[in-house]
Design a protein around this motif. Structure first.
Motif, short mmCIF file in Angstrom:
data_model
loop_
_atom_site.label_atom_id
_atom_site.label_comp_id
_atom_site.label_asym_id
_atom_site.label_seq_id
_atom_site.Cartn_x
_atom_site.Cartn_y
_atom_site.Cartn_z
N PHE A 1 0.88 -1.22 -0.13
CA PHE A 1 -0.12 0.08 -0.06
C PHE A 1 0.84 1.20 -0.11
CE2 PHE A 1 -3.56 -2.67 1.45
CZ PHE A 1 -4.71 -2.10 0.76
N HIS A 2 1.85 1.10 0.84
CA HIS A 2 2.74 2.40 1.11
C HIS A 2 3.50 2.76 -0.25
CE1 HIS A 2 1.95 1.67 5.29
NE2 HIS A 2 2.07 2.80 5.37
N SER A 3 3.84 1.66 -0.86
CA SER A 3 4.74 2.10 -2.08
C SER A 3 3.89 2.52 -3.15
CB SER A 3 5.43 0.53 -2.64
OG SER A 3 6.40 0.19 -1.69
N ALA A 4 2.55 1.97 -3.28
CA ALA A 4 1.66 2.43 -4.45
C ALA A 4 1.38 3.86 -4.09
CB ALA A 4 0.28 1.54 -4.37
N CYS A 5 1.28 4.16 -2.89
CA CYS A 5 0.91 5.55 -2.57
C CYS A 5 2.02 6.53 -2.88
CB CYS A 5 0.32 5.63 -1.04
SG CYS A 5 -1.48 4.94 -0.78
N VAL A 6 3.16 6.07 -2.63
CA VAL A 6 4.27 7.02 -2.75
C VAL A 6 4.33 7.27 -4.56
CG1 VAL A 6 6.60 7.02 -3.00
CG2 VAL A 6 5.61 6.19 -1.00
N ARG A 7 3.94 6.05 -5.20
CA ARG A 7 3.97 6.46 -6.62
C ARG A 7 2.89 7.40 -7.18
NH1 ARG A 7 4.89 0.91 -10.07
NH2 ARG A 7 4.98 2.39 -11.92
N ILE A 8 1.88 7.25 -6.45
CA ILE A 8 0.74 8.24 -6.82
C ILE A 8 1.11 9.87 -6.38
CG2 ILE A 8 -1.84 8.83 -6.23
CD1 ILE A 8 -2.18 6.01 -6.21
N LEU A 9 1.68 9.91 -4.91
CA LEU A 9 1.99 11.04 -4.49
C LEU A 9 3.25 11.64 -5.35
CD1 LEU A 9 1.44 10.24 -0.71
CD2 LEU A 9 0.00 11.98 -2.10
N ARG A 10 3.99 11.13 -5.88
CA ARG A 10 5.27 11.86 -6.72
C ARG A 10 4.55 12.23 -7.92
NH1 ARG A 10 9.17 12.21 -3.15
NH2 ARG A 10 9.91 10.28 -2.22
N VAL A 11 3.44 12.07 -8.25
CA VAL A 11 2.88 12.90 -9.17
C VAL A 11 1.66 13.71 -8.74
CG1 VAL A 11 1.23 12.55 -11.49
CG2 VAL A 11 3.07 10.69 -10.76
N GLU A 12 1.16 13.48 -7.67
CA GLU A 12 -0.23 14.28 -7.26
C GLU A 12 -0.03 15.11 -6.06
OE1 GLU A 12 -2.14 14.26 -9.50
OE2 GLU A 12 -2.06 12.44 -10.36
N ALA A 13 1.34 15.11 -5.18
CA ALA A 13 1.50 15.57 -4.00
C ALA A 13 1.30 17.44 -4.08
CB ALA A 13 2.81 15.38 -3.56
N HIS A 14 1.60 17.74 -5.24
CA HIS A 14 1.66 19.18 -5.30
C HIS A 14 0.20 19.70 -5.18
CE1 HIS A 14 0.38 17.80 -9.20
NE2 HIS A 14 -0.37 19.09 -9.60
N ARG A 15 -0.68 18.92 -5.35
CA ARG A 15 -2.10 19.40 -5.10
C ARG A 15 -2.18 19.81 -3.50
NH1 ARG A 15 -5.51 17.98 -9.40
NH2 ARG A 15 -4.52 16.64 -11.03
N LEU A 16 -1.62 19.13 -2.70
CA LEU A 16 -1.82 19.48 -1.40
C LEU A 16 -0.62 20.41 -0.74
CD1 LEU A 16 -2.46 15.97 0.04
CD2 LEU A 16 -4.24 17.92 -0.41
#
Length: 319
Positions: free
Chosen positions: A90-105
């Motif tokens: 779960f954590h690794s999948a979320c890291v991959r998503i956040l490396r693209v989307e984290a700027h939104r937060l």
């Protein structure tokens, strides 16, 4: 069906789970019963027989080692095309998503990830700034409370609103300042990886749409070890196509200390009412080694101890 190489060596019930289509799928069976094998074969079957593209699959397990082994097993069955799948924790999948989307937060996409030691050091500094005695208020205790709050989808403000006593109010102060310091450092702790992914999926419909249509097939191993936050993430992603497969053991959870809850299995049918369930819950369905595994399990030892205690108390009451 049993002539297909991808289901050879499986019993009829396992084979039926591998080839199932059309509705969400829950496989519940005990330790050593081949649940992970069924999941691996199902992934391979989706690609080889249903023409599902590997990048449309999100497969989740609970250790990086298990994820690597699962990907290798699928590759042995269908070839190197399996390397394009998302098979991870779960954590690794979320890291991959956040490396693209984290700027939104408000984070940069190269944010730092704090491990548990980093988090406790930061909490210790926060406690010092708040003039809290570390002997009376150990940073480790605050870290556990904050982690539990995040896994229940409670940010600092939500947690503050839920406080019932002075200690919890102090925890809320620590939590608030801790999150502020994490943000200033462009950092997330392990629980933030999950919570921030959920927040983004919740607040930004375009992102949710993107990952719902990217991952048309979601498969989760050891489902009994998921906590509420993890389940909510995959529930959102799988909500449109509902091609979700989960396997688990309703009598075993090794991550209860992280908020894992068997309620996720029990409530799965409520969230996915078209669910198909395969259960291996009768002794006659089990191999001798599976029976041996049950009688040496923690579940059996607990039940046996409980029975002996109950028997002793019953005798005491009668005497």
């Amino acid at each position: 069906m049993l002539d297909d190489p991808l289901v050879q060596g499986l019993n009829p019930q396992q084979a039926a789970a591998v080839v199932h289509s059309g509705t969400p799928l829950l496989v519940v069976a005990g330790a050593g019963s081949g649940k992970t094998r069924v999941l691996t074969r199902r992934i391979a079957y989706l690609m080889a027989r249903r023409n599902v593209r590997p990048f449309e699959i999100l497969a989740i397990t609970f250790t990086n080692k298990a994820a690597g082994e699962m990907k290798e097993r699928v590759a042995d069955l269908v070839g190197p095309i399996a390397k394009s799948m998302w098979v991870s924790t779960f954590h690794s999948a979320c890291v991959r998503i956040l490396r693209v989307e984290a700027h939104r937060l408000g984070y940069s996409n190269n944010f730092t990830i704090y491990d548990s030691a980093d988090s406790q050091r930061l909490i210790a500094l926060v406690c010092k700034d708040l003039n809290l005695d570390p002997k009376r208020y150990p940073p480790r205790q605050f870290a556990s409370t904050i982690s539990n709050a995040k896994n229940e989808l409670l940010g600092p403000a939500d947690y503050l609103n839920s406080t019932n006593n002075q200690y919890e109010q102090i925890c809320a102060d620590v939590y608030s300042l801790y999150q502020k310091r994490l943000g200033q450092a462009n950092a997330m702790d392990f629980d933030d990886l999950l919570l921030n992914t959920h927040i983004i999926l919740e607040k930004f419909p375009d992102v949710l749409y993107k990952y719902q249509h990217k991952f048309r097939y979601v498969l989760i191993d050891e489902f009994q070890d998921t906590n509420y936050l993890q389940y909510e993430i995959v529930r959102k992603i799988a909500d449109v196509f509902q091609n979700i497969t989960v396997v688990g053991d309703d009598a075993q959870s090794i991550y209860a200390f992280r908020g894992a809850t068997i309620d996720n299995i029990l409530n799965f049918e409520k969230d996915f009412p078209e669910l198909k369930v395969f259960m291996k819950n009768h002794i006659k369905d089990c191999k001798p080694e599976e029976i041996d595994a049950f009688f040496t399990s923690e579940v059996f030892r607990f039940c046996f101890s409980f029975f002996i205690s109950w028997l002793h108390n019953s005798k005491s009451d009668r005497s």
